[in-house]
Design a protein around this motif. Sequence first.
Motif, PDB file in Angstrom:
ATOM      1  N   VAL A  10       0.836  -1.207   0.000  1.00 36.67           N
ATOM      2  CA  VAL A  10       0.000   0.000   0.000  1.00 36.67           C
ATOM      3  C   VAL A  10       0.868   1.254   0.000  1.00 36.67           C
ATOM      4  O   VAL A  10       0.691   2.147  -0.827  1.00 36.67           O
ATOM      5  CB  VAL A  10      -0.984   0.005   1.192  1.00 36.67           C
ATOM      6  CG1 VAL A  10      -1.700   1.350   1.297  1.00 36.67           C
ATOM      7  CG2 VAL A  10      -1.995  -1.124   1.050  1.00 36.67           C
ATOM      8  N   VAL A  11       1.836   1.335   0.935  1.00 38.15           N
ATOM      9  CA  VAL A  11       2.650   2.555   0.994  1.00 38.15           C
ATOM     10  C   VAL A  11       3.648   2.608  -0.153  1.00 38.15           C
ATOM     11  O   VAL A  11       4.145   3.688  -0.479  1.00 38.15           O
ATOM     12  CB  VAL A  11       3.354   2.752   2.361  1.00 38.15           C
ATOM     13  CG1 VAL A  11       2.328   2.889   3.473  1.00 38.15           C
ATOM     14  CG2 VAL A  11       4.340   1.660   2.654  1.00 38.15           C
ATOM     15  N   GLY A  12       3.915   1.467  -0.781  1.00 37.96           N
ATOM     16  CA  GLY A  12       4.750   1.472  -1.981  1.00 37.96           C
ATOM     17  C   GLY A  12       4.019   2.078  -3.166  1.00 37.96           C
ATOM     18  O   GLY A  12       4.630   2.657  -4.065  1.00 37.96           O
ATOM     19  N   ALA A  13       2.702   1.961  -3.157  1.00 39.25           N
ATOM     20  CA  ALA A  13       1.899   2.532  -4.245  1.00 39.25           C
ATOM     21  C   ALA A  13       1.710   4.030  -4.083  1.00 39.25           C
ATOM     22  O   ALA A  13       1.710   4.772  -5.058  1.00 39.25           O
ATOM     23  CB  ALA A  13       0.540   1.838  -4.315  1.00 39.25           C
ATOM     24  N   ARG A  14       1.544   4.468  -2.813  1.00 38.98           N
ATOM     25  CA  ARG A  14       1.354   5.900  -2.553  1.00 38.98           C
ATOM     26  C   ARG A  14       1.530   6.160  -1.061  1.00 38.98           C
ATOM     27  O   ARG A  14       1.160   5.317  -0.244  1.00 38.98           O
ATOM     28  CB  ARG A  14      -0.003   6.372  -3.036  1.00 38.98           C
ATOM     29  CG  ARG A  14      -1.175   5.928  -2.232  1.00 38.98           C
ATOM     30  CD  ARG A  14      -2.494   6.262  -2.907  1.00 38.98           C
ATOM     31  NE  ARG A  14      -3.481   5.241  -2.670  1.00 38.98           N
ATOM     32  CZ  ARG A  14      -3.543   4.049  -3.245  1.00 38.98           C
ATOM     33  NH1 ARG A  14      -2.656   3.706  -4.119  1.00 38.98           N
ATOM     34  NH2 ARG A  14      -4.492   3.188  -2.957  1.00 38.98           N
ATOM     35  N   PRO A  15       2.063   7.316  -0.702  1.00 38.71           N
ATOM     36  CA  PRO A  15       2.179   7.666   0.718  1.00 38.71           C
ATOM     37  C   PRO A  15       0.795   7.610   1.371  1.00 38.71           C
ATOM     38  O   PRO A  15      -0.200   8.030   0.772  1.00 38.71           O
ATOM     39  CB  PRO A  15       2.712   9.102   0.692  1.00 38.71           C
ATOM     40  CG  PRO A  15       3.403   9.214  -0.629  1.00 38.71           C
ATOM     41  CD  PRO A  15       2.606   8.353  -1.575  1.00 38.71           C
ATOM     42  N   SER A  16       0.743   7.065   2.581  1.00 36.59           N
ATOM     43  CA  SER A  16      -0.549   6.857   3.239  1.00 36.59           C
ATOM     44  C   SER A  16      -0.426   6.996   4.746  1.00 36.59           C
ATOM     45  O   SER A  16       0.611   6.682   5.319  1.00 36.59           O
ATOM     46  CB  SER A  16      -1.075   5.444   2.940  1.00 36.59           C
ATOM     47  OG  SER A  16      -1.196   5.206   1.567  1.00 36.59           O
ATOM     48  N   THR A  17      -1.519   7.409   5.369  1.00 37.18           N
ATOM     49  CA  THR A  17      -1.607   7.411   6.826  1.00 37.18           C
ATOM     50  C   THR A  17      -2.085   6.034   7.275  1.00 37.18           C
ATOM     51  O   THR A  17      -2.586   5.241   6.468  1.00 37.18           O
ATOM     52  CB  THR A  17      -2.612   8.467   7.318  1.00 37.18           C
ATOM     53  OG1 THR A  17      -3.930   8.107   6.849  1.00 37.18           O
ATOM     54  CG2 THR A  17      -2.238   9.865   6.848  1.00 37.18           C
ATOM     55  N   GLY A  18      -1.969   5.762   8.566  1.00 34.48           N
ATOM     56  CA  GLY A  18      -2.489   4.502   9.096  1.00 34.48           C
ATOM     57  C   GLY A  18      -3.975   4.365   8.828  1.00 34.48           C
ATOM     58  O   GLY A  18      -4.464   3.292   8.471  1.00 34.48           O
ATOM     59  N   TYR A  19      -4.701   5.461   8.970  1.00 30.47           N
ATOM     60  CA  TYR A  19      -6.141   5.449   8.695  1.00 30.47           C
ATOM     61  C   TYR A  19      -6.404   5.085   7.233  1.00 30.47           C
ATOM     62  O   TYR A  19      -7.278   4.276   6.930  1.00 30.47           O
ATOM     63  CB  TYR A  19      -6.758   6.810   9.032  1.00 30.47           C
ATOM     64  CG  TYR A  19      -8.197   6.923   8.603  1.00 30.47           C
ATOM     65  CD1 TYR A  19      -9.207   6.353   9.373  1.00 30.47           C
ATOM     66  CD2 TYR A  19      -8.548   7.567   7.421  1.00 30.47           C
ATOM     67  CE1 TYR A  19     -10.532   6.427   8.979  1.00 30.47           C
ATOM     68  CE2 TYR A  19      -9.868   7.646   7.018  1.00 30.47           C
ATOM     69  CZ  TYR A  19     -10.854   7.077   7.794  1.00 30.47           C
ATOM     70  OH  TYR A  19     -12.168   7.149   7.392  1.00 30.47           O
ATOM     71  N   GLU A  20      -5.657   5.696   6.322  1.00 31.09           N
ATOM     72  CA  GLU A  20      -5.852   5.412   4.894  1.00 31.09           C
ATOM     73  C   GLU A  20      -5.523   3.961   4.556  1.00 31.09           C
ATOM     74  O   GLU A  20      -6.190   3.350   3.723  1.00 31.09           O
ATOM     75  CB  GLU A  20      -5.000   6.357   4.047  1.00 31.09           C
ATOM     76  CG  GLU A  20      -5.478   7.792   4.093  1.00 31.09           C
ATOM     77  CD  GLU A  20      -4.462   8.786   3.535  1.00 31.09           C
ATOM     78  OE1 GLU A  20      -4.910   9.886   3.142  1.00 31.09           O
ATOM     79  OE2 GLU A  20      -3.250   8.485   3.508  1.00 31.09           O
ATOM     80  N   ILE A  21      -4.496   3.426   5.217  1.00 33.69           N
ATOM     81  CA  ILE A  21      -4.136   2.022   4.983  1.00 33.69           C
ATOM     82  C   ILE A  21      -5.272   1.113   5.437  1.00 33.69           C
ATOM     83  O   ILE A  21      -5.683   0.202   4.716  1.00 33.69           O
ATOM     84  CB  ILE A  21      -2.823   1.671   5.718  1.00 33.69           C
ATOM     85  CG1 ILE A  21      -1.653   2.424   5.071  1.00 33.69           C
ATOM     86  CG2 ILE A  21      -2.568   0.165   5.707  1.00 33.69           C
ATOM     87  CD1 ILE A  21      -0.373   2.411   5.885  1.00 33.69           C
ATOM     88  N   THR A  22      -5.796   1.364   6.623  1.00 36.02           N
ATOM     89  CA  THR A  22      -6.896   0.546   7.131  1.00 36.02           C
ATOM     90  C   THR A  22      -8.120   0.675   6.234  1.00 36.02           C
ATOM     91  O   THR A  22      -8.801  -0.320   5.941  1.00 36.02           O
ATOM     92  CB  THR A  22      -7.245   0.960   8.571  1.00 36.02           C
ATOM     93  OG1 THR A  22      -6.062   0.855   9.364  1.00 36.02           O
ATOM     94  CG2 THR A  22      -8.308   0.073   9.161  1.00 36.02           C
ATOM     95  N   LYS A  23      -8.400   1.883   5.770  1.00 29.76           N
ATOM     96  CA  LYS A  23      -9.538   2.106   4.868  1.00 29.76           C
ATOM     97  C   LYS A  23      -9.326   1.339   3.558  1.00 29.76           C
ATOM     98  O   LYS A  23     -10.258   0.732   3.027  1.00 29.76           O
ATOM     99  CB  LYS A  23      -9.691   3.603   4.595  1.00 29.76           C
ATOM    100  CG  LYS A  23     -10.931   3.958   3.823  1.00 29.76           C
ATOM    101  CD  LYS A  23     -11.073   5.462   3.676  1.00 29.76           C
ATOM    102  CE  LYS A  23     -12.268   5.765   2.817  1.00 29.76           C
ATOM    103  NZ  LYS A  23     -12.292   7.121   2.332  1.00 29.76           N
ATOM    104  N   GLU A  24      -8.103   1.349   3.047  1.00 26.18           N
ATOM    105  CA  GLU A  24      -7.769   0.598   1.827  1.00 26.18           C
ATOM    106  C   GLU A  24      -8.029  -0.890   2.042  1.00 26.18           C
ATOM    107  O   GLU A  24      -8.566  -1.568   1.181  1.00 26.18           O
ATOM    108  CB  GLU A  24      -6.304   0.834   1.458  1.00 26.18           C
ATOM    109  CG  GLU A  24      -5.839   0.096   0.246  1.00 26.18           C
ATOM    110  CD  GLU A  24      -5.895   0.924  -1.022  1.00 26.18           C
ATOM    111  OE1 GLU A  24      -5.590   0.362  -2.068  1.00 26.18           O
ATOM    112  OE2 GLU A  24      -6.258   2.112  -0.971  1.00 26.18           O
ATOM    113  N   PHE A  25      -7.652  -1.396   3.220  1.00 33.33           N
ATOM    114  CA  PHE A  25      -7.898  -2.807   3.523  1.00 33.33           C
ATOM    115  C   PHE A  25      -9.390  -3.084   3.488  1.00 33.33           C
ATOM    116  O   PHE A  25      -9.828  -4.075   2.911  1.00 33.33           O
ATOM    117  CB  PHE A  25      -7.370  -3.173   4.910  1.00 33.33           C
ATOM    118  CG  PHE A  25      -5.870  -3.286   4.992  1.00 33.33           C
ATOM    119  CD1 PHE A  25      -5.049  -3.027   3.917  1.00 33.33           C
ATOM    120  CD2 PHE A  25      -5.283  -3.653   6.176  1.00 33.33           C
ATOM    121  CE1 PHE A  25      -3.677  -3.127   4.008  1.00 33.33           C
ATOM    122  CE2 PHE A  25      -3.909  -3.772   6.287  1.00 33.33           C
ATOM    123  CZ  PHE A  25      -3.105  -3.507   5.194  1.00 33.33           C
TER     124      PHE A  25
END
Length: 178
Positions: A10-25
Amino acid sequence: MSLKHLILAVVGARPSTGYEITKEFDEVAGFYWRATHQQVYRELATLAEAGLVRFKEVAQQGKPDKKVYTITAKGRRAFADWFREPPEAPRHADPLMIKFFAAELVGIEDLRAQLALAREHHAALLATYEAIAAQHYAEPVDTMPRWKKMIYLTLRLGITRERAWLSWADESERVLRA
């Protein structure tokens, strides 16, 4: 596969916050991976400590600062090394299969009730996956950008698995009734 590798993807695709990572999941990877907010934040701290990701604190008005994570060169190498390893065949621990194995101890009617409950769960998952497909992947696959095709293919596997499970449940119900 581990949570570590999914976060690195996920962070390799684009910079992300922990919230954004969880939302992506929840929105994208939910048909093959689940992780709580706590698990994501704990793993992000471990990845940062290992030098696989770094973060920049960004000030927010009226809220605590947020951390935006990016993958490091070391993180990209670690991810690439993992990516090149042949995957292990997944093993699925399903308590319902133990109940099938041991149904004679309790009774077939109890097993049929358990099967009906599991069927409801799998039917709901299938409906969710099909709704995601209709909402986000309605265009022809050959017109999708590559990144979207990859996500679509994982969704298709989820749909196919749930349809197969429901077919198996129908067959099992027929056998148990006989």
